[in-house]
Design a protein around this motif. Structure first.
Motif, PDB file in Angstrom:
ATOM      1  N   PRO A  85       0.811  -1.222   0.000  1.00  0.00           N
ATOM      2  CA  PRO A  85       0.000   0.000   0.000  1.00  0.00           C
ATOM      3  C   PRO A  85       0.842   1.269   0.000  1.00  0.00           C
ATOM      4  O   PRO A  85       1.866   1.361   0.680  1.00  0.00           O
ATOM      5  N   LEU A  86       0.387   2.262  -0.760  1.00  0.00           N
ATOM      6  CA  LEU A  86       1.103   3.522  -0.899  1.00  0.00           C
ATOM      7  C   LEU A  86       1.299   4.196   0.456  1.00  0.00           C
ATOM      8  O   LEU A  86       2.394   4.669   0.781  1.00  0.00           O
ATOM      9  N   ARG A  87       0.244   4.220   1.267  1.00  0.00           N
ATOM     10  CA  ARG A  87       0.311   4.915   2.551  1.00  0.00           C
ATOM     11  C   ARG A  87       1.369   4.303   3.462  1.00  0.00           C
ATOM     12  O   ARG A  87       2.134   5.026   4.116  1.00  0.00           O
ATOM     13  N   LEU A  88       1.437   2.981   3.500  1.00  0.00           N
ATOM     14  CA  LEU A  88       2.414   2.323   4.363  1.00  0.00           C
ATOM     15  C   LEU A  88       3.836   2.656   3.930  1.00  0.00           C
ATOM     16  O   LEU A  88       4.710   2.918   4.758  1.00  0.00           O
ATOM     17  N   GLN A  89       4.074   2.631   2.621  1.00  0.00           N
ATOM     18  CA  GLN A  89       5.413   2.925   2.122  1.00  0.00           C
ATOM     19  C   GLN A  89       5.816   4.358   2.409  1.00  0.00           C
ATOM     20  O   GLN A  89       6.938   4.630   2.827  1.00  0.00           O
ATOM     21  N   VAL A  90       4.902   5.297   2.180  1.00  0.00           N
ATOM     22  CA  VAL A  90       5.212   6.705   2.407  1.00  0.00           C
ATOM     23  C   VAL A  90       5.526   6.949   3.875  1.00  0.00           C
ATOM     24  O   VAL A  90       6.537   7.583   4.222  1.00  0.00           O
ATOM     25  N   LEU A  91       4.673   6.426   4.763  1.00  0.00           N
ATOM     26  CA  LEU A  91       4.906   6.622   6.196  1.00  0.00           C
ATOM     27  C   LEU A  91       6.213   5.986   6.640  1.00  0.00           C
ATOM     28  O   LEU A  91       6.943   6.540   7.467  1.00  0.00           O
ATOM     29  N   ASP A  92       6.522   4.819   6.091  1.00  0.00           N
ATOM     30  CA  ASP A  92       7.750   4.131   6.465  1.00  0.00           C
ATOM     31  C   ASP A  92       8.976   4.937   6.035  1.00  0.00           C
ATOM     32  O   ASP A  92       9.937   5.090   6.801  1.00  0.00           O
ATOM     33  N   MET A  93       8.938   5.473   4.819  1.00  0.00           N
ATOM     34  CA  MET A  93      10.079   6.247   4.336  1.00  0.00           C
ATOM     35  C   MET A  93      10.222   7.571   5.084  1.00  0.00           C
ATOM     36  O   MET A  93      11.339   8.005   5.386  1.00  0.00           O
ATOM     37  N   LEU A  94       9.100   8.203   5.397  1.00  0.00           N
ATOM     38  CA  LEU A  94       9.173   9.454   6.146  1.00  0.00           C
ATOM     39  C   LEU A  94       9.708   9.216   7.551  1.00  0.00           C
ATOM     40  O   LEU A  94      10.506  10.003   8.070  1.00  0.00           O
ATOM     41  N   ALA A  95       9.265   8.123   8.172  1.00  0.00           N
ATOM     42  CA  ALA A  95       9.718   7.822   9.533  1.00  0.00           C
ATOM     43  C   ALA A  95      11.196   7.482   9.576  1.00  0.00           C
ATOM     44  O   ALA A  95      11.906   7.825  10.523  1.00  0.00           O
ATOM     45  N   SER A  96      11.690   6.812   8.532  1.00  0.00           N
ATOM     46  CA  SER A  96      13.081   6.362   8.549  1.00  0.00           C
ATOM     47  C   SER A  96      14.064   7.412   8.040  1.00  0.00           C
ATOM     48  O   SER A  96      15.247   7.329   8.329  1.00  0.00           O
ATOM     49  N   SER A  97      13.571   8.414   7.293  1.00  0.00           N
ATOM     50  CA  SER A  97      14.487   9.364   6.666  1.00  0.00           C
ATOM     51  C   SER A  97      14.298  10.810   7.093  1.00  0.00           C
ATOM     52  O   SER A  97      15.104  11.664   6.731  1.00  0.00           O
ATOM     53  N   GLY A  98      13.227  11.106   7.833  1.00  0.00           N
ATOM     54  CA  GLY A  98      12.891  12.492   8.134  1.00  0.00           C
ATOM     55  C   GLY A  98      13.989  13.280   8.815  1.00  0.00           C
ATOM     56  O   GLY A  98      14.404  14.345   8.342  1.00  0.00           O
TER      57      GLY A  98
END
Length: 416
Positions: free
Chosen positions: A178-191
């Protein structure tokens, strides 16, 4: 739908998406040329591209397997005020083309188009935020902060968001995540690390233009980052050793109970997806994944006098006890203790414990000799549970994850 047809549709959708990202990069290039013109300093474009390309040859490092520290983002952000939007796009294009990684042509084309698109989108955001492309004429810290520093932070945020959405889009089409899961995961890991890149890029611009240091500014700014990368590389090697130790524990479990071959990995993957879907934080998701991987560890050692009669709770407690004294597994050990306390059908428990129990029971039923399908397996898991708001929510997420990933990811769900 036939699995081959689904696979072909996924490939066609992915190819169309890649083509659209390529067209986006070209369109943004035309827009930047019309609005901002060509770079004034082509020597600076070449120097930035050369320095940026060299960062691809540094070893990749990660503090926890998820957060990656790379120097190329610093070069891209610094290039925006130094050579303008189109110039920064050219810098990022050369950097992406010069990567040492051997990857298929289609993937390389997507990477090049994606990095160019995200760079020029962030450059446009820099300009809209009041950023100047004549930083050499600024005098005093106040003007530099308002017309370079603050806009670079905005451009940094735009770069992070654009990259997250573009990459998540292709993963959604190719892997079904899912798009939402990927976006949240990348934001959490790279922010947080991305924000640090913006600060370093601001310092590079100050040294390059008002400070008149030129390309030397990149080398000065990246020296501390190179030291940090080396330290993280050492940590990464230690983490890899821990991963190998976990693999050895899983092998011991499967040797003890051959019927569970592959079970631990599937439960870990499913539990991690469920934890993400439920909105757990990165640390909690990691603990749930590890607990799912080691939830059967207690089966390796059978309690005296309990051969053939051991229960789930005592096995889970032994597994948790075996992990005590290992700080990097403390979170997973705590989750396994919660699983033991919530092992009876009518027991409640924490969200993490309910996730592990549901994923474990689902996988065992799905891969039993009865040959039932995913939805039937979920129905049986639901029938074994006392209905509470927490358990119902976890089972709803299990159903949603199975439907999203059925046929899309190995080991996550099987076809009925």
């Amino acid at each position: 739908m036939n699995r081959k047809v689904v696979s072909q549709l996924a490939r066609d959708g992915t190819n169309l998406y890649i083509a659209s990202v390529v067209l986006l990069a070209i369109g943004l290039g035309v827009l930047c040329e019309v609005r901002y013109g060509y770079p004034d300093d082509w020597w600076a474009v070449g120097a930035l591209a050369l320095l940026g390309a060299s960062t691809w040859w540094l070893p990749a490092t990660s503090s926890d397997g998820r957060v990656h520290f790379t120097a190329d983002n610093v070069v891209i952000l610094a290039a925006i005020p130094i050579v303008g939007p189109l110039g920064s796009g050219l810098v990022s294009l050369i950097m992406a083309a010069a990567t040492r990684r051997r990857i298929p042509l289609r993937r390389r084309l997507f990477n090049m188009a994606a990095v160019v698109s995200t760079t020029m989108l962030s450059a446009i955001a820099y300009g809209l935020a009041g950023g100047t492309f004549a930083a050499a004429s600024l005098v005093g810290p106040r003007e530099l902060i308002w017309h370079v520093g603050a806009p670079i932070v905005i451009a940094d945020l735009a770069l992070l968001l654009a990259n997250a959405f573009i990459v998540a889009g292709v993963i959604r089409l190719s892997a079904g995540i899912p798009l939402r899961l990927q976006v949240l995961d990348m934001l959490a890991s790279s922010g947080l690390t991305q924000f640090a890149y913006g600060i370093i890029a601001f310092l590079v611009v100050i040294m390059w233009l008002p400070g008149q240091m030129g390309a030397v500014a990149i080398l000065v700014a990246l020296a501390p980052l190179a030291g940090a990368r080396w330290a993280l590389l050492q940590y990464g090697e230690e983490r890899d050793a821990r991963e190998r130790a976990l693999g050895a524990l899983v092998t011991a479990i499967e040797t003890r109970a051959p019927v569970l071959e592959g079970h631990s990995g599937r439960v870990s993957a499913m539990a991690g997806l469920m934890a993400q879907e439920l909105g757990l934080g990165p640390k909690e998701v990691a603990d749930v994944r590890t607990a799912g991987l080691l939830h059967d560890l207690g089966r390796v050692v059978v309690a005296p006098g309990r051969q053939g009669a051991d229960d789930v709770a005592s096995a889970a407690l032994r597994g948790a006890a075996m992990l005590q004294g290992l700080p990097f597994l403390a979170g997973a050990s705590a989750v396994m203790e919660e699983v033991a306390r919530a092992s009876s059908p009518d027991a409640t428990g924490s969200v993490a414990a309910n996730i592990i129990r549901a994923a474990d029971e689902y996988d065992l039923m799905l891969h039993s000799d009865e040959g039932i399908g995913p939805l039937a397996a979920i129905s049986r898991v639901r029938a074994r549970r006392l209905s509470t708001p927490d358990t119902d929510r976890v089972l709803e997420v299990l159903t949603r994850v199975v439907r999203l990933h059925d046929g899309a990811a190995d080991g996550v769900a099987a076809t009925s």
